[in-house]
Design a protein around this motif. Structure first.
Motif, PDB file in Angstrom:
ATOM      1  N   GLY A 131       0.810  -1.206   0.000  1.00 33.25           N
ATOM      2  CA  GLY A 131       0.000   0.000   0.000  1.00 33.25           C
ATOM      3  C   GLY A 131       0.845   1.258   0.000  1.00 33.25           C
ATOM      4  O   GLY A 131       0.541   2.236  -0.700  1.00 33.25           O
ATOM      5  N   ALA A 132       1.927   1.269   0.782  1.00 38.25           N
ATOM      6  CA  ALA A 132       2.789   2.444   0.860  1.00 38.25           C
ATOM      7  C   ALA A 132       3.422   2.745  -0.494  1.00 38.25           C
ATOM      8  O   ALA A 132       3.532   3.916  -0.910  1.00 38.25           O
ATOM      9  N   ARG A 133       3.837   1.715  -1.211  1.00 42.87           N
ATOM     10  CA  ARG A 133       4.434   1.931  -2.533  1.00 42.87           C
ATOM     11  C   ARG A 133       3.420   2.528  -3.503  1.00 42.87           C
ATOM     12  O   ARG A 133       3.740   3.442  -4.277  1.00 42.87           O
ATOM     13  N   ARG A 134       2.205   2.016  -3.478  1.00 41.20           N
ATOM     14  CA  ARG A 134       1.175   2.538  -4.383  1.00 41.20           C
ATOM     15  C   ARG A 134       0.837   3.987  -4.050  1.00 41.20           C
ATOM     16  O   ARG A 134       0.635   4.817  -4.938  1.00 41.20           O
ATOM     17  N   ILE A 135       0.765   4.302  -2.754  1.00 41.48           N
ATOM     18  CA  ILE A 135       0.465   5.672  -2.337  1.00 41.48           C
ATOM     19  C   ILE A 135       1.587   6.611  -2.759  1.00 41.48           C
ATOM     20  O   ILE A 135       1.339   7.710  -3.287  1.00 41.48           O
ATOM     21  N   LEU A 136       2.833   6.212  -2.558  1.00 40.43           N
ATOM     22  CA  LEU A 136       3.964   7.052  -2.919  1.00 40.43           C
ATOM     23  C   LEU A 136       4.010   7.281  -4.428  1.00 40.43           C
ATOM     24  O   LEU A 136       4.254   8.399  -4.893  1.00 40.43           O
ATOM     25  N   TYR A 137       3.752   6.230  -5.189  1.00 39.38           N
ATOM     26  CA  TYR A 137       3.731   6.370  -6.653  1.00 39.38           C
ATOM     27  C   TYR A 137       2.630   7.328  -7.090  1.00 39.38           C
ATOM     28  O   TYR A 137       2.833   8.198  -7.931  1.00 39.38           O
ATOM     29  N   GLU A 138       1.462   7.172  -6.481  1.00 30.07           N
ATOM     30  CA  GLU A 138       0.334   8.036  -6.837  1.00 30.07           C
ATOM     31  C   GLU A 138       0.645   9.483  -6.484  1.00 30.07           C
ATOM     32  O   GLU A 138       0.322  10.409  -7.235  1.00 30.07           O
ATOM     33  N   ALA A 139       1.305   9.701  -5.339  1.00 28.51           N
ATOM     34  CA  ALA A 139       1.641  11.064  -4.914  1.00 28.51           C
ATOM     35  C   ALA A 139       2.634  11.714  -5.865  1.00 28.51           C
ATOM     36  O   ALA A 139       2.540  12.908  -6.170  1.00 28.51           O
ATOM     37  N   VAL A 140       3.573  10.941  -6.364  1.00 31.37           N
ATOM     38  CA  VAL A 140       4.595  11.472  -7.251  1.00 31.37           C
ATOM     39  C   VAL A 140       4.019  11.761  -8.636  1.00 31.37           C
ATOM     40  O   VAL A 140       4.315  12.782  -9.266  1.00 31.37           O
ATOM     41  N   GLU A 141       3.183  10.863  -9.128  1.00 32.34           N
ATOM     42  CA  GLU A 141       2.726  10.940 -10.513  1.00 32.34           C
ATOM     43  C   GLU A 141       1.449  11.748 -10.720  1.00 32.34           C
ATOM     44  O   GLU A 141       1.197  12.254 -11.801  1.00 32.34           O
ATOM     45  N   ARG A 142       0.636  11.843  -9.692  1.00 32.61           N
ATOM     46  CA  ARG A 142      -0.679  12.443  -9.869  1.00 32.61           C
ATOM     47  C   ARG A 142      -0.637  13.947  -9.652  1.00 32.61           C
ATOM     48  O   ARG A 142       0.098  14.439  -8.792  1.00 32.61           O
ATOM     49  N   ALA A 180     -12.067   1.805  -8.661  1.00 27.73           N
ATOM     50  CA  ALA A 180     -12.580   0.579  -9.279  1.00 27.73           C
ATOM     51  C   ALA A 180     -11.551  -0.534  -9.150  1.00 27.73           C
ATOM     52  O   ALA A 180     -10.342  -0.275  -9.078  1.00 27.73           O
ATOM     53  N   PRO A 181     -12.003  -1.790  -9.111  1.00 31.39           N
ATOM     54  CA  PRO A 181     -11.086  -2.919  -8.909  1.00 31.39           C
ATOM     55  C   PRO A 181      -9.976  -3.000  -9.949  1.00 31.39           C
ATOM     56  O   PRO A 181      -8.874  -3.484  -9.636  1.00 31.39           O
ATOM     57  N   ASP A 182     -10.228  -2.547 -11.177  1.00 36.06           N
ATOM     58  CA  ASP A 182      -9.212  -2.648 -12.223  1.00 36.06           C
ATOM     59  C   ASP A 182      -8.306  -1.422 -12.296  1.00 36.06           C
ATOM     60  O   ASP A 182      -7.451  -1.325 -13.173  1.00 36.06           O
ATOM     61  N   SER A 183      -8.471  -0.475 -11.379  1.00 32.86           N
ATOM     62  CA  SER A 183      -7.619   0.712 -11.366  1.00 32.86           C
ATOM     63  C   SER A 183      -6.240   0.373 -10.828  1.00 32.86           C
ATOM     64  O   SER A 183      -6.118  -0.324  -9.816  1.00 32.86           O
ATOM     65  N   PRO A 184      -5.157   0.850 -11.456  1.00 31.23           N
ATOM     66  CA  PRO A 184      -3.809   0.583 -10.930  1.00 31.23           C
ATOM     67  C   PRO A 184      -3.564   1.230  -9.575  1.00 31.23           C
ATOM     68  O   PRO A 184      -2.645   0.846  -8.857  1.00 31.23           O
ATOM     69  N   ALA A 185      -4.401   2.222  -9.223  1.00 33.51           N
ATOM     70  CA  ALA A 185      -4.253   2.902  -7.936  1.00 33.51           C
ATOM     71  C   ALA A 185      -5.095   2.266  -6.830  1.00 33.51           C
ATOM     72  O   ALA A 185      -5.073   2.732  -5.690  1.00 33.51           O
ATOM     73  N   LYS A 186      -5.828   1.200  -7.138  1.00 31.69           N
ATOM     74  CA  LYS A 186      -6.757   0.609  -6.178  1.00 31.69           C
ATOM     75  C   LYS A 186      -6.046   0.093  -4.930  1.00 31.69           C
ATOM     76  O   LYS A 186      -5.037  -0.606  -5.006  1.00 31.69           O
ATOM     77  N   LEU A 187      -6.598   0.446  -3.774  1.00 29.21           N
ATOM     78  CA  LEU A 187      -6.112  -0.041  -2.485  1.00 29.21           C
ATOM     79  C   LEU A 187      -7.199  -0.867  -1.813  1.00 29.21           C
ATOM     80  O   LEU A 187      -8.382  -0.549  -1.925  1.00 29.21           O
TER      81      LEU A 187
END
Length: 408
Positions: free
Chosen positions: A324-335, A352-359
């Motif tokens: 989860g931390a990796r996905r959050i950090l990636y989203e923070a950097v890219e979004r 949505a379940p198929d979203s790459p950002a889904k947690l």
């Protein structure tokens, strides 16, 4: 047959039998089915039948705590956890680290949190946001279209991202992150024990599952499109799940949202989210006044629910796994984020379940952590802040209860 051989034939089977019995008892005292206990609890833990241990008022530090130097974790993060009680007895409640985000100008909040966490036998690592005079450009909210946010928003964003980034940096499987003005129950570990068992129930495959096709207690997990049914699972008698290999809380969660100002619950109309609920009633740690009502669903007073998050607001307290931390950090950097950290986290949990950002985000109602305002806190019965004077003074004969049952 020699006398020595005869003795061996008698002694060895008895030793094996005794070893088996002790091992069985040991596992029963460590797995989901048994009474929760640890050196720092105040009593009141849940057992397999949902019964509550009597409250023990002595919260003094045990002699084996030595000179109160910071102890290493009892169970290293990432170890295969077979003993939930032991995992949660450590000073970070079974997580790799316990971070508190704090701004340099809020030294008074830090003082209070140090005392409260000390009385709760918790080790805290501090994570700083931006001081008032630091340029806004130093935050991740750095693009021109993001400058509309106020300084406080950016300070809060930077503090939370620092904590998430440190979780990734240290390779922790999990960390719990708190803001610096919170309150909690003196029996927090017992409540976290129930969170751990319920998160496993909602996200771990059932123990009867074969390796090729996992089966879950909630038919809408991990794919909510497979079922629109709201599945209620009693905490008492919940099904056995596969033992987690990474965390006492389970292996398939990303965020445990433990403190918030608002939380909804997935229903049949919530297509993107799994709809399983674990129901614990009555929970004596819940105030009598607290009633949970959603649509046509109404639960008795003192009911605690565990479920997937839906439209949460405010990230007062939450835990993140490494994934989860990796996905959050990636989203923070890219979004191109223009709003607060809690809004980004909500959007990822509700995705949505198929979203790459889904947690995969699990919560409990009522909240376990609450903001401390004007000498009170919502939902917290035996407040650690209101009881600090008793803890410091050694007066533990009777803890103050903000919401005593007799006032119902």
């Amino acid at each position: 047959m020699t006398p020595l051989l005869r003795r061996l034939l008698i002694v060895v089977p008895i030793s094996v039998l005794l070893g088996f019995l002790f091992a069985t008892l040991g596992f029963r005292n460590g797995l989901d089915e048994t009474v929760f206990g640890h050196p720092y609890d105040t009593g009141g833990g849940y057992n397999a039948l949902g019964k509550i241990k009597p409250l023990r008022l002595d919260t003094s530090v045990r002699a084996n705590d030595g000179d109160l130097r910071r102890k290493e974790e009892v169970v290293p993060d990432g170890l295969k956890v077979k003993d939930l009680a032991v995992a949660l007895e450590n000073r970070t409640m079974g997580f790799g680290k316990l971070f508190v985000v704090n701004l340099p100008q809020n030294g008074d909040r830090r003082d209070t949190m140090v005392l409260a966490s000390s009385l709760s036998q918790m080790n805290v690592d501090w994570v700083s946001g931006l001081p008032d005079d630091q340029p806004i450009g130093e935050t991740l909210l750095r693009r021109q279209d993001q400058e509309r946010g106020g300084g406080q928003l950016k300070q809060n964003w930077r503090a939370h991202i620092n904590a998430v980034r440190t979780t990734v940096e240290l390779g922790l499987f999990s960390a719990i992150i708190l803001e610096d003005d919170l309150d909690w129950d003196i029996r927090l570990r017992e409540q976290m024990h129930a969170i751990a068992l319920s998160t496993r129930t909602l996200t771990q495959p059932l123990a009867v599952t074969n390796s090729t096709k996992p089966i879950y207690a909630d038919p809408s997990f991990p794919d909510p499109l497979l079922s629109n049914k709201v599945t209620e699972i009693p905490f008492v008698g919940r099904p056995a799940t596969i033992q987690p290999s990474k965390s006492a809380y389970g292996d398939e969660w990303d965020v445990l949202w433990l403190g918030y100002c608002e939380m909804q619950m997935p229903t049949q109309r919530t297509r993107n989210l799994s709809r399983g609920r674990v129901v614990l009633t009555p929970d004596p740690f819940v105030a009598v006044k607290d009633t949970i009502n959603y649509d046509s669903d109404s639960y008795p007073n003192q009911t605690r629910l565990f479920h997937h998050t839906y439209e949460p607001m405010c990230s007062f307290a939450y835990a993140v796994s490494q994934r989860g931390a990796r996905r959050i950090l990636y989203e923070a950097v890219e979004r191109n984020a223009t709003e607060g950290f809690d809004v980004m986290l909500r959007d990822m949990c509700d995705a949505a379940p198929d979203s790459p950002a889904k947690l995969t985000c699990i919560t409990t109602q009522p909240s376990l952590f609450s903001r401390w305002r004007d000498g009170r806190s919502e939902h917290i019965r035996r407040s650690v802040r209101l009881n600090m004077g008793r803890g410091v003074g050694g007066d533990q004969r009777e803890w103050f209860d903000q919401y005593p049952e007799e006032s119902a």
